[in-house]
Structures are given as C-alpha cells and as structure tokens.
Design a protein around this motif. Structure first.
Motif, PDB file in Angstrom:
ATOM      1  N   MET A 169      39.998 -47.503  -8.862  1.00 53.89           N
ATOM      2  CA  MET A 169      40.480 -47.735  -7.517  1.00 53.89           C
ATOM      3  C   MET A 169      40.760 -49.229  -7.365  1.00 53.89           C
ATOM      4  O   MET A 169      39.911 -50.057  -7.653  1.00 53.89           O
ATOM      5  CB  MET A 169      39.414 -47.286  -6.519  1.00 53.89           C
ATOM      6  N   SER A 170      41.939 -49.576  -6.924  1.00 58.42           N
ATOM      7  CA  SER A 170      42.279 -50.981  -6.760  1.00 58.42           C
ATOM      8  C   SER A 170      42.439 -51.302  -5.279  1.00 58.42           C
ATOM      9  O   SER A 170      42.893 -50.486  -4.492  1.00 58.42           O
ATOM     10  CB  SER A 170      43.575 -51.314  -7.505  1.00 58.42           C
ATOM     11  N   GLY A 171      42.049 -52.527  -4.919  1.00 63.32           N
ATOM     12  CA  GLY A 171      42.160 -52.960  -3.531  1.00 63.32           C
ATOM     13  C   GLY A 171      43.576 -53.381  -3.211  1.00 63.32           C
ATOM     14  O   GLY A 171      44.330 -53.807  -4.072  1.00 63.32           O
ATOM     15  N   GLY A 172      43.934 -53.234  -1.953  1.00 60.12           N
ATOM     16  CA  GLY A 172      45.262 -53.643  -1.520  1.00 60.12           C
ATOM     17  C   GLY A 172      45.323 -55.147  -1.331  1.00 60.12           C
ATOM     18  O   GLY A 172      44.309 -55.824  -1.190  1.00 60.12           O
ATOM     19  N   LYS A 173      46.520 -55.640  -1.365  1.00 54.69           N
ATOM     20  CA  LYS A 173      46.728 -57.068  -1.176  1.00 54.69           C
ATOM     21  C   LYS A 173      46.737 -57.378   0.319  1.00 54.69           C
ATOM     22  O   LYS A 173      47.361 -56.671   1.098  1.00 54.69           O
ATOM     23  CB  LYS A 173      48.052 -57.476  -1.820  1.00 54.69           C
ATOM     24  N   ALA A 174      46.029 -58.432   0.713  1.00 53.63           N
ATOM     25  CA  ALA A 174      45.980 -58.814   2.124  1.00 53.63           C
ATOM     26  C   ALA A 174      47.331 -59.390   2.553  1.00 53.63           C
ATOM     27  O   ALA A 174      47.978 -60.107   1.806  1.00 53.63           O
ATOM     28  CB  ALA A 174      44.884 -59.853   2.354  1.00 53.63           C
ATOM     29  N   SER A 175      47.730 -59.038   3.761  1.00 56.26           N
ATOM     30  CA  SER A 175      48.982 -59.568   4.287  1.00 56.26           C
ATOM     31  C   SER A 175      48.775 -61.021   4.725  1.00 56.26           C
ATOM     32  O   SER A 175      47.647 -61.497   4.863  1.00 56.26           O
ATOM     33  CB  SER A 175      49.451 -58.733   5.477  1.00 56.26           C
ATOM     34  N   SER A 176      49.868 -61.714   4.971  1.00 55.03           N
ATOM     35  CA  SER A 176      49.749 -63.101   5.427  1.00 55.03           C
ATOM     36  C   SER A 176      49.073 -63.170   6.792  1.00 55.03           C
ATOM     37  O   SER A 176      48.358 -64.127   7.082  1.00 55.03           O
ATOM     38  CB  SER A 176      51.121 -63.768   5.468  1.00 55.03           C
ATOM     39  N   VAL A 177      49.282 -62.146   7.632  1.00 50.35           N
ATOM     40  CA  VAL A 177      48.615 -62.103   8.935  1.00 50.35           C
ATOM     41  C   VAL A 177      47.102 -62.067   8.728  1.00 50.35           C
ATOM     42  O   VAL A 177      46.345 -62.809   9.358  1.00 50.35           O
ATOM     43  CB  VAL A 177      49.097 -60.888   9.770  1.00 50.35           C
ATOM     44  N   GLN A 178      46.638 -61.208   7.811  1.00 48.44           N
ATOM     45  CA  GLN A 178      45.208 -61.085   7.538  1.00 48.44           C
ATOM     46  C   GLN A 178      44.635 -62.369   6.948  1.00 48.44           C
ATOM     47  O   GLN A 178      43.549 -62.808   7.329  1.00 48.44           O
ATOM     48  CB  GLN A 178      44.937 -59.937   6.572  1.00 48.44           C
ATOM     49  N   ILE A 179      45.353 -62.966   6.035  1.00 51.28           N
ATOM     50  CA  ILE A 179      44.866 -64.193   5.400  1.00 51.28           C
ATOM     51  C   ILE A 179      44.677 -65.290   6.438  1.00 51.28           C
ATOM     52  O   ILE A 179      43.656 -65.981   6.451  1.00 51.28           O
ATOM     53  CB  ILE A 179      45.811 -64.628   4.261  1.00 51.28           C
ATOM     54  N   TRP A 180      45.666 -65.446   7.338  1.00 49.75           N
ATOM     55  CA  TRP A 180      45.531 -66.456   8.391  1.00 49.75           C
ATOM     56  C   TRP A 180      44.399 -66.110   9.348  1.00 49.75           C
ATOM     57  O   TRP A 180      43.730 -67.001   9.869  1.00 49.75           O
ATOM     58  CB  TRP A 180      46.853 -66.650   9.130  1.00 49.75           C
ATOM     59  N   GLN A 181      44.157 -64.827   9.588  1.00 46.66           N
ATOM     60  CA  GLN A 181      43.026 -64.435  10.430  1.00 46.66           C
ATOM     61  C   GLN A 181      41.708 -64.848   9.778  1.00 46.66           C
ATOM     62  O   GLN A 181      40.810 -65.344  10.451  1.00 46.66           O
ATOM     63  CB  GLN A 181      43.038 -62.924  10.694  1.00 46.66           C
ATOM     64  N   TYR A 182      41.587 -64.665   8.482  1.00 48.17           N
ATOM     65  CA  TYR A 182      40.371 -65.050   7.773  1.00 48.17           C
ATOM     66  C   TYR A 182      40.170 -66.567   7.808  1.00 48.17           C
ATOM     67  O   TYR A 182      39.065 -67.050   8.069  1.00 48.17           O
ATOM     68  CB  TYR A 182      40.401 -64.570   6.315  1.00 48.17           C
ATOM     69  N   ILE A 183      41.231 -67.298   7.540  1.00 46.10           N
ATOM     70  CA  ILE A 183      41.135 -68.764   7.528  1.00 46.10           C
ATOM     71  C   ILE A 183      40.740 -69.290   8.899  1.00 46.10           C
ATOM     72  O   ILE A 183      39.829 -70.114   9.029  1.00 46.10           O
ATOM     73  CB  ILE A 183      42.468 -69.388   7.055  1.00 46.10           C
ATOM     74  N   THR A 184      41.432 -68.807   9.938  1.00 44.57           N
ATOM     75  CA  THR A 184      41.123 -69.307  11.280  1.00 44.57           C
ATOM     76  C   THR A 184      39.751 -68.836  11.761  1.00 44.57           C
ATOM     77  O   THR A 184      39.084 -69.551  12.504  1.00 44.57           O
ATOM     78  CB  THR A 184      42.221 -68.918  12.295  1.00 44.57           C
TER      79      THR A 184
END
Length: 119
Positions: free
Chosen positions: A1-16
């Motif tokens: 099972m492989s994980g999906g790639k995070a979208s740019s929206v998600q990445i910015w949510q994590y950073i902020t």
C-alpha cells in the motif's frame, strides 16, 4: 500500500500550522507575568504594557497575523477547490485567495505601522 502525494494546499497547511504553533506560543508568553517582572496577568494587559508589546514585538504580531490569515484562507481555498474542478474555477478561486489575503494583510500592516505614540 502506498501513500498518496500531498497537494500543495496540504503542504502549505502543514507549514503554516507549524509556524502558528511557534508564533502563538510566543504571543501567549507575552501574558506570563513573571517573565516580564509583574505579579499578575492583568498587569500584562494594561494599555501601556500592550502598547509596549506592539512597539517591541510588532514584527511577531504581524507575522502571526500573516501566517494565521494565510492558513485560514488556504483552508477555505482547499475546500472550494474540492467542490468543483475546472481551469476557470481554479483560477478564480486562486485570484480571490490572493486578493483577500493582500487586502487583510495590508490592514494588519497598517494597524501595526500606524500605531500612535502612547500618551
């Protein structure tokens, strides 16, 4: 099972979100009385004390405002982009995101930059 790639929206949510934890922690430390040489939390909320915070830590308040604004608007943007697909719709949502961000960031900046002198 492989994980999906995070979208740019998600990445910015994590950073902020990570930035918000640090900035909000700093903001809350401004109310801890013994750090600032006063005896009660009420004393950290006087007009003179809060004005001093704006003067000395205005940069941190602005950074907190910018990051919180970006985080919140990016979350709404992500939800709106999940509702519909399409090039025009996506471009419109992205443009509105930046317009609203710039307007409110400018208001925050003016609020701190135009702080009157304490009497």
């Amino acid at each position: 099972m492989s994980g999906g790639k995070a979208s740019s929206v998600q990445i910015w949510q994590y950073i902020t979100a990570i930035l918000l934890i640090g900035l909000l922690g700093f903001h809350l430390l401004e109310r801890v009385p013994w750090i600032w040489g006063v005896s009660t939390m009420d004393q950290t909320l006087t007009a003179a004390f809060v004005h001093s915070d704006y003067v000395h830590f205005g940069w941190a308040l602005l950074l907190l405002a910018y990051v919180a604004l970006f985080h919140g608007l990016n979350g709404v943007r992500g939800m709106l982009l999940e509702l519909r697909q399409g090039r025009l719709y996506t471009a419109t949502i992205n443009a509105l995101f930046w317009i609203v961000f710039i307007v409110f960031a400018a208001i925050a900046t003016l609020t701190v930059a135009k702080l009157p002198a304490y009497p």
